[in-house]
Design a protein around this motif. Sequence first.
Motif, PDB file in Angstrom:
ATOM      1  N   ARG A   1     118.373 -28.824-108.078  1.00 60.34           N
ATOM      2  CA  ARG A   1     118.102 -30.222-108.426  1.00 60.34           C
ATOM      3  C   ARG A   1     118.947 -30.625-109.628  1.00 60.34           C
ATOM      4  NH1 ARG A   1     115.335 -32.506-104.533  1.00 60.34           N
ATOM      5  NH2 ARG A   1     114.196 -30.866-103.509  1.00 60.34           N
ATOM      6  N   THR A   2     119.359 -31.870-109.625  1.00 63.32           N
ATOM      7  CA  THR A   2     120.184 -32.364-110.713  1.00 63.32           C
ATOM      8  C   THR A   2     119.371 -33.291-111.611  1.00 63.32           C
ATOM      9  OG1 THR A   2     122.080 -32.271-109.243  1.00 63.32           O
ATOM     10  CG2 THR A   2     122.354 -33.520-111.260  1.00 63.32           C
ATOM     11  N   TYR A   3     119.501 -33.101-112.895  1.00 63.24           N
ATOM     12  CA  TYR A   3     118.829 -33.950-113.889  1.00 63.24           C
ATOM     13  C   TYR A   3     119.894 -34.542-114.801  1.00 63.24           C
ATOM     14  CZ  TYR A   3     114.992 -31.013-112.303  1.00 63.24           C
ATOM     15  OH  TYR A   3     114.094 -30.350-111.519  1.00 63.24           O
ATOM     16  N   TYR A   4     119.742 -35.833-115.103  1.00 63.55           N
ATOM     17  CA  TYR A   4     120.668 -36.466-116.038  1.00 63.55           C
ATOM     18  C   TYR A   4     119.884 -36.763-117.310  1.00 63.55           C
ATOM     19  CZ  TYR A   4     123.319 -36.911-111.788  1.00 63.55           C
ATOM     20  OH  TYR A   4     123.978 -36.624-110.624  1.00 63.55           O
ATOM     21  N   ILE A   5     120.293 -36.164-118.375  1.00 68.85           N
ATOM     22  CA  ILE A   5     119.544 -36.325-119.623  1.00 68.85           C
ATOM     23  C   ILE A   5     120.466 -36.865-120.714  1.00 68.85           C
ATOM     24  CG2 ILE A   5     118.084 -35.194-121.342  1.00 68.85           C
ATOM     25  CD1 ILE A   5     117.269 -33.176-119.323  1.00 68.85           C
ATOM     26  N   ARG A   6     119.986 -37.892-121.383  1.00 70.08           N
ATOM     27  CA  ARG A   6     120.753 -38.437-122.499  1.00 70.08           C
ATOM     28  C   ARG A   6     119.833 -38.684-123.678  1.00 70.08           C
ATOM     29  NH1 ARG A   6     123.270 -43.488-119.861  1.00 70.08           N
ATOM     30  NH2 ARG A   6     124.395 -43.565-121.807  1.00 70.08           N
ATOM     31  N   ASP A   7     120.457 -38.792-124.818  1.00 65.83           N
ATOM     32  CA  ASP A   7     119.736 -39.057-126.049  1.00 65.83           C
ATOM     33  C   ASP A   7     119.529 -40.566-126.158  1.00 65.83           C
ATOM     34  OD1 ASP A   7     118.864 -39.338-128.570  1.00 65.83           O
ATOM     35  OD2 ASP A   7     120.701 -38.630-129.549  1.00 65.83           O
ATOM     36  N   ALA A   8     118.272 -40.981-126.260  1.00 64.56           N
ATOM     37  CA  ALA A   8     117.976 -42.418-126.307  1.00 64.56           C
ATOM     38  C   ALA A   8     118.615 -43.068-127.524  1.00 64.56           C
ATOM     39  CB  ALA A   8     116.472 -42.635-126.308  1.00 64.56           C
ATOM     40  N   ASP A   9     118.724 -42.332-128.624  1.00 66.02           N
ATOM     41  CA  ASP A   9     119.326 -42.895-129.831  1.00 66.02           C
ATOM     42  C   ASP A   9     120.791 -43.234-129.623  1.00 66.02           C
ATOM     43  OD1 ASP A   9     116.964 -42.604-131.006  1.00 66.02           O
ATOM     44  OD2 ASP A   9     117.474 -40.834-132.204  1.00 66.02           O
TER      45      ASP A   9
ATOM     46  N   SER B   1     120.830 -31.369-103.205  1.00 65.78           N
ATOM     47  CA  SER B   1     119.372 -31.468-103.217  1.00 65.78           C
ATOM     48  C   SER B   1     118.886 -32.343-102.061  1.00 65.78           C
ATOM     49  CB  SER B   1     118.869 -31.989-104.563  1.00 65.78           C
ATOM     50  OG  SER B   1     119.550 -33.147-104.936  1.00 65.78           O
ATOM     51  N   PHE B   2     119.686 -33.344-101.707  1.00 69.53           N
ATOM     52  CA  PHE B   2     119.350 -34.167-100.539  1.00 69.53           C
ATOM     53  C   PHE B   2     119.291 -33.298 -99.283  1.00 69.53           C
ATOM     54  CE2 PHE B   2     120.990 -36.518 -96.855  1.00 69.53           C
ATOM     55  CZ  PHE B   2     120.005 -37.484 -96.738  1.00 69.53           C
ATOM     56  N   LEU B   3     120.316 -32.476 -99.100  1.00 68.73           N
ATOM     57  CA  LEU B   3     120.367 -31.620 -97.915  1.00 68.73           C
ATOM     58  C   LEU B   3     119.197 -30.642 -97.897  1.00 68.73           C
ATOM     59  CD1 LEU B   3     124.227 -31.012 -97.885  1.00 68.73           C
ATOM     60  CD2 LEU B   3     122.937 -32.283 -96.161  1.00 68.73           C
ATOM     61  N   CYS B   4     118.855 -30.110 -99.063  1.00 69.64           N
ATOM     62  CA  CYS B   4     117.690 -29.207 -99.144  1.00 69.64           C
ATOM     63  C   CYS B   4     116.439 -29.926 -98.645  1.00 69.64           C
ATOM     64  CB  CYS B   4     117.448 -28.752-100.585  1.00 69.64           C
ATOM     65  SG  CYS B   4     118.528 -27.429-101.117  1.00 69.64           S
ATOM     66  N   ASP B   5     116.240 -31.154 -99.116  1.00 69.92           N
ATOM     67  CA  ASP B   5     115.044 -31.903 -98.707  1.00 69.92           C
ATOM     68  C   ASP B   5     115.045 -32.176 -97.205  1.00 69.92           C
ATOM     69  OD1 ASP B   5     114.186 -31.837-101.254  1.00 69.92           O
ATOM     70  OD2 ASP B   5     114.492 -33.959-101.703  1.00 69.92           O
ATOM     71  N   VAL B   6     116.222 -32.468 -96.656  1.00 72.10           N
ATOM     72  CA  VAL B   6     116.312 -32.699 -95.213  1.00 72.10           C
ATOM     73  C   VAL B   6     115.932 -31.421 -94.469  1.00 72.10           C
ATOM     74  CG1 VAL B   6     117.877 -33.165 -93.286  1.00 72.10           C
ATOM     75  CG2 VAL B   6     118.036 -34.536 -95.381  1.00 72.10           C
ATOM     76  N   LEU B   7     116.519 -30.297 -94.894  1.00 73.07           N
ATOM     77  CA  LEU B   7     116.274 -29.038 -94.196  1.00 73.07           C
ATOM     78  C   LEU B   7     114.825 -28.578 -94.334  1.00 73.07           C
ATOM     79  CD1 LEU B   7     119.531 -27.186 -95.278  1.00 73.07           C
ATOM     80  CD2 LEU B   7     119.011 -27.992 -92.987  1.00 73.07           C
ATOM     81  N   GLU B   8     114.200 -28.945 -95.458  1.00 71.40           N
ATOM     82  CA  GLU B   8     112.816 -28.534 -95.691  1.00 71.40           C
ATOM     83  C   GLU B   8     111.809 -29.472 -95.038  1.00 71.40           C
ATOM     84  OE1 GLU B   8     112.754 -28.137 -99.943  1.00 71.40           O
ATOM     85  OE2 GLU B   8     113.009 -25.967 -99.832  1.00 71.40           O
ATOM     86  N   SER B   9     112.293 -30.625 -94.561  1.00 70.87           N
ATOM     87  CA  SER B   9     111.357 -31.612 -94.016  1.00 70.87           C
ATOM     88  C   SER B   9     110.737 -31.105 -92.718  1.00 70.87           C
ATOM     89  CB  SER B   9     112.074 -32.941 -93.772  1.00 70.87           C
ATOM     90  OG  SER B   9     112.988 -32.809 -92.702  1.00 70.87           O
TER      91      SER B   9
ATOM     92  N   HIS C   1     113.836 -41.158 -92.027  1.00 69.52           N
ATOM     93  CA  HIS C   1     113.097 -40.265 -92.935  1.00 69.52           C
ATOM     94  C   HIS C   1     113.587 -40.276 -94.375  1.00 69.52           C
ATOM     95  CE1 HIS C   1     110.949 -38.403 -89.572  1.00 69.52           C
ATOM     96  NE2 HIS C   1     112.089 -38.417 -88.924  1.00 69.52           N
ATOM     97  N   PHE C   2     114.826 -40.662 -94.593  1.00 73.50           N
ATOM     98  CA  PHE C   2     115.390 -40.469 -95.932  1.00 73.50           C
ATOM     99  C   PHE C   2     116.153 -41.677 -96.457  1.00 73.50           C
ATOM    100  CE2 PHE C   2     114.699 -36.194 -94.392  1.00 73.50           C
ATOM    101  CZ  PHE C   2     114.194 -35.555 -95.514  1.00 73.50           C
ATOM    102  N   SER C   3     115.754 -42.888 -96.032  1.00 75.10           N
ATOM    103  CA  SER C   3     116.583 -44.042 -96.397  1.00 75.10           C
ATOM    104  C   SER C   3     116.528 -44.326 -97.896  1.00 75.10           C
ATOM    105  CB  SER C   3     116.158 -45.264 -95.595  1.00 75.10           C
ATOM    106  OG  SER C   3     114.803 -45.529 -95.843  1.00 75.10           O
ATOM    107  N   ASP C   4     115.384 -44.100 -98.529  1.00 75.74           N
ATOM    108  CA  ASP C   4     115.288 -44.385 -99.967  1.00 75.74           C
ATOM    109  C   ASP C   4     115.145 -43.109-100.768  1.00 75.74           C
ATOM    110  OD1 ASP C   4     115.615 -47.075-100.421  1.00 75.74           O
ATOM    111  OD2 ASP C   4     113.658 -47.506 -99.530  1.00 75.74           O
ATOM    112  N   TRP C   5     115.867 -42.109-100.361  1.00 81.08           N
ATOM    113  CA  TRP C   5     115.702 -40.798-100.963  1.00 81.08           C
ATOM    114  C   TRP C   5     116.061 -40.791-102.447  1.00 81.08           C
ATOM    115  CZ3 TRP C   5     119.093 -37.411-103.309  1.00 81.08           C
ATOM    116  CH2 TRP C   5     118.591 -36.116-103.538  1.00 81.08           C
ATOM    117  N   LYS C   6     115.206 -40.177-103.226  1.00 80.19           N
ATOM    118  CA  LYS C   6     115.517 -39.907-104.633  1.00 80.19           C
ATOM    119  C   LYS C   6     115.219 -38.436-104.876  1.00 80.19           C
ATOM    120  CE  LYS C   6     116.423 -44.012-106.560  1.00 80.19           C
ATOM    121  NZ  LYS C   6     117.678 -44.275-105.860  1.00 80.19           N
ATOM    122  N   SER C   7     116.041 -37.823-105.695  1.00 78.68           N
ATOM    123  CA  SER C   7     115.810 -36.428-106.019  1.00 78.68           C
ATOM    124  C   SER C   7     114.517 -36.329-106.814  1.00 78.68           C
ATOM    125  CB  SER C   7     116.973 -35.897-106.846  1.00 78.68           C
ATOM    126  OG  SER C   7     116.736 -34.561-107.201  1.00 78.68           O
ATOM    127  N   ASN C   8     113.590 -35.486-106.399  1.00 81.66           N
ATOM    128  CA  ASN C   8     112.385 -35.358-107.209  1.00 81.66           C
ATOM    129  C   ASN C   8     112.659 -34.415-108.377  1.00 81.66           C
ATOM    130  OD1 ASN C   8     112.244 -32.851-106.143  1.00 81.66           O
ATOM    131  ND2 ASN C   8     110.382 -33.164-104.988  1.00 81.66           N
TER     132      ASN C   8
END
Lengths: 175, 498
Positions: A71-79, B420-428, B444-451
């Motif tokens: 999973r990818t996370y984007y983190i930035r400093d609010a300041d 991560s999108f592909l992981c979610d698809v494969l795990e669905s 199934h995934f039109s508004d997909w956001k990485s959790n």
Amino acid sequence: MEYDLIVNSEKTLVEAKIQDREITLQKEEKPLTASFERVSDHQILLNINGTQLNAYVGGGKDVKTIIIDGRTYYIRDADSLAQAPAGKKGFKGGAKTVCAPMPAMVISILAKEGQMVEKGQKLVIVSAMKMETSLFAPFDGKVTKINAKEGDKVMPTDILVDIEQKKEPAEETNE
Amino acid sequence: MFKKILIANRGEIAVRVMNTCKDMGIKTVAVYSEADSKAAHVLFADEAVLLGPSEPAQSYLNMDKVIKAARDTGAVAIHPGYGFLSENHEFAKRCEQEGIVFIGPSSDVIRDLGDKITSRKIMKKGNVPVTPGLLGSETDIAILYQVADEIGYPVLVKATAGGGGKGIRVVNAKDELEEAVASASREAQNAFGNSEVYIEKFFTRARHVEFQVLADDFGNTIHLYERECSVQRRHQKIIEETPCLVLTDELRKEMGQAAVRAAKAASYKNAGTVEFLLDENNRFYFLEINTRLQVEHPITEMTLGLDLVRHQIEIAAGNPLSLKQEDIHPRGHSIECRIYAEDPENGFMPSPGKITFLKEPSGPGIRNDAGVYQGVEVPVDYDPILSKLVTYAETRDQAIAKMIKALKDYIVLGVKTPMSFLCDVLESKAFKEGQVFTDFIDVHFSDWKSNAEMIDAAVIAYIADELAGRAAPALNAKQTGVPTPWETLGNWKMTKVG
């Protein structure tokens, strides 16, 4: 130390205790302690309660991209965000803009200067990597300036269309 | 056998073809544009020839320059890969005239099959079922409206010269037709230099099942079983697998025979792919024959234990097919995920840029055909595919689990990727149960956001990265060590020390 962070565009206030190679996050439930070891410029090995996690970190001073367990996370400093030069996005009031989302070529411009446009109206078609993408008006307003023409190569920060927002009661941007 | 082959392509497929050439002891020539001077395929080849500026028309699509590169380097054959000149019959013709072997079918066959209309006619004649729709390209919008009404919406506006998801628009209702026709023709003109379009019935709940075929100069035509390619976004496949879950042995046999019939009807030579649509009632319709190697060819290679590029080269060199239909028995299950530089949270928008860090997955049953390396720039000018990630295992479940593991172990920094999108698809549940149709992503995934389940760990990594500074430019520094918080304070404000 208190960190005022923006994680994937969510404001997150974090209190952390730092000791040698250990970081303890003060959580409501119970503190979370992790030790860490830098493996390389872009890889940090975390050990959280005995479980090892590899974190891959990219990006620079502004935003860090962090990949953990796919999973990818984007983190930035609010300041640092607050100190960023104003004008590009989230600029309070006045003219707003339509920017290219990626390096692209302008295929067609569907609006004219002075034209009134509605939110969601198609303004520009760009093409990148042989894919066409449409850019839409972010709100109702008047096109004050068009800064590109067909065939132009444009970059993500380039402002293609300036729009003056139609006055609306209590307008608030949450940035 | 050929002494030297020029690969008229770039990126992962050029590297893939060169791999087989090297296996066979054949010298390789890469061609490249100015944007690609340090691309993976250029570095991997024995020789490399600069074609020109990054615009495809002045480099990878420029026949004169590619032919001249072959002449100048003494390459006796050209492998076109997929995309670019691979399905360009004029290019195949030029090769034939210049005495250079084009690794693929003859120019006439490419021309006939490349034209969706002619190929539909050939198939009709060859007793292969085709989708309802026009049997000719049409510019008169009035007629297009009429035909669309006849076959019923939704319809598909398709470039007659199309392929790779370019020049295709789904039209759900009448008022969208005219604009769809205009934009499909424009995209087709840009991508293929031909703006002609036609329409056919669009099946919302269909599967895309294709059969690999091989045919030699001696009248031997065989099929190498199917690939299921229903998971698509923007009409481009992103996950492919073999075997297809829903085919019964009987249907598989029937479709395989139809594929061989289709290849024979078209006098096909070399490797090709017969694409079928399979509707919910298990009726199948001929879509097209791709007269080239497919992006997803590795899954067939995995389950059959063979090298399709090697067979392409052998056939092009005039050798008879070494395989017989009765010898072809697929084993196990294979899945491919296409890894593009793209942003799945933002309409799969391409995400060009420099790859600052790359870690490829490895392990038993994992294959990654990559066309990039750490430090390379993914140019804006071309299709942003980074690699094809392929897994192979005894069963489908195992192949899926292996793919998820591989995706999590595939780290790319600098450009956005769909891991991560592909992981979610494969795990669905839907994918696991094989409920896979061409509208799968939209449904199934039109508004997909990485959790973001591991926010705390990510925050810790953020702080750790701040604390343990990255290596200073000084190369001889033994150990960077951990700077004190005072050294790395930066913009942080100190409120209280816990």
